[in-house]
Design an enzyme around this catalytic site. Sequence first.
Site, PDB file in Angstrom:
ATOM      1  CB  CYS A 341      -0.982  -0.038   1.165  1.00 53.68           C
ATOM      2  SG  CYS A 341      -2.402   1.065   0.927  1.00 53.68           S
ATOM      3  CG  HIS A 425      -3.711  -3.530   3.438  1.00 53.93           C
ATOM      4  ND1 HIS A 425      -2.497  -3.180   3.993  1.00 53.93           N
ATOM      5  CD2 HIS A 425      -4.294  -2.365   3.050  1.00 53.93           C
ATOM      6  CE1 HIS A 425      -2.350  -1.877   3.954  1.00 53.93           C
ATOM      7  NE2 HIS A 425      -3.424  -1.355   3.374  1.00 53.93           N
TER       8      HIS A 425
END
Length: 502
Positions: A341, A425
């Site tokens: 991310c 994630h």
Amino acid sequence: MNGGLLVAGTTSDAGKSVVTAGICRWLVRQGVKVAPFKAQNMSLNSFVTREGAEIGRAQAMQAQACRVEPTALMNPVLLKPGGERSSQVVLLGKPVGEMTARGYHGGRQERLLGTVLDSLAELRGVYDAVICEGAGSPAEINLRRTDIVNMGIARGAGLPVLIVGDIDRGGVFASFFGTVALLAPEDQGLVAGFLVNKFRGDVSLLEPGLDMLHGLTGRRTYGVLPFRHGLGIDEEDGLRVSLRGTVRESVVAPPVGEDVLRVAVCAVPLMSNFTDVDALAAEPGVVVRFVDRPEELADADLVIVPGTRGTVRALEWLRERGLADGIARRVAEGRPVLGVCGGFQLLGEHIEDDVESRAGHVEGLGLLPVRVRFAREKTLTRPVGEALGERVEGYEIHHGVAEVLGGAPFLDGCRVGQTWGTHWHGSLESDGFRRAFLREVAAAAGRRFVPAPDTSFAALREEQLDRLGDLIEQHADTDALWRLIESGAPSGLPFVPPGAPA
């Protein structure tokens, strides 16, 4: 049954999340249809529900304890800190803007009470019981007027309150007494009693104190939970201990191969979803630690740059500390680096950010052929894909939109040699992919590490939740707890002076 309970705490990290999950798992094993609820959560560890709503990870884990799918109703207000003084406000799963603490507590929070009460009422209309978690302490007298997560929600919904105290920290009797004594009479009338958490030793030595506490407050103790290692669920506000020297490693089994794998996670500012590395730490022979100095990268077989709520700030921090140069040297040497991310974004060539930091054009580390532009609309998805020949599930929470200009495809990002980047994630929770990835890392690092063939991260989580349920079943007065959830706080509870200030 249409019951409810608010699990409050004497302090932050007293064990509210764990106790709530334990009560949920105990109830569901009794055949009760139960749901978790936290009116307002402040956390950088969040999760995406199937309908694309963002909620706290702790509530997602509590939903798993209940064996139900998490929804936005279970955490209607989520605050994601973006610095010392401001947070992004996420309402019913969607971001609605940035707000300072003064602005939020100055009126916005109070106006959200109707939203959280409506969410709770909707859950109570579907489930037999809803177990609510408070935040911090209910005796934060400076915030009581606008409170929507502790006594505000308890009084609004008529919920009995159980106060949890961490005896391992010391001072638990004073904390219990002081918490009750700083509440208004109407709030005190809902506080049914106490639950001692993390007790070490002989319970008989504690019992005289519990009897005196009952005499002082007129309230009983519903259980004494013993200290147990490894019972924490997904963290909310921070790492369990100080970042310096933190080590997460598997205690399940010894390494399968001849070597261990050492994973260094850069402890960037505003680190989010550091729970991504828990699946690595669950692997026998994988040692995970959080680092903030370049010399700590030297013996790492894998360096992870995790997610962050402040990509540009994290980039500056890496450069200031010399970690950026250390990562660049690793890449030049062909040693594994994984960016997730925000960590993926800062590995790229440049960032255009007029949303998060408002810094405009910022040069990235230039280690992946990626350009990032921050969009005002947040991406909230639950993607499924394939990598390294294995099925992968994950979730995305980000404003940055990546334009991948080269490299080999890797989930939604790319890889160049042993430098990997993705917005996903939770990808390492996919067992087959995690093992394949670790084999690649071990080969690149020259380690004779072999992933265990049968580690199931989902099964380990279920075992952990069952242990929490066992803790409640074996060490709490479950008959009294059942009556409390079903019938509310006992009548006639005495007032403990002085009460809340006017």
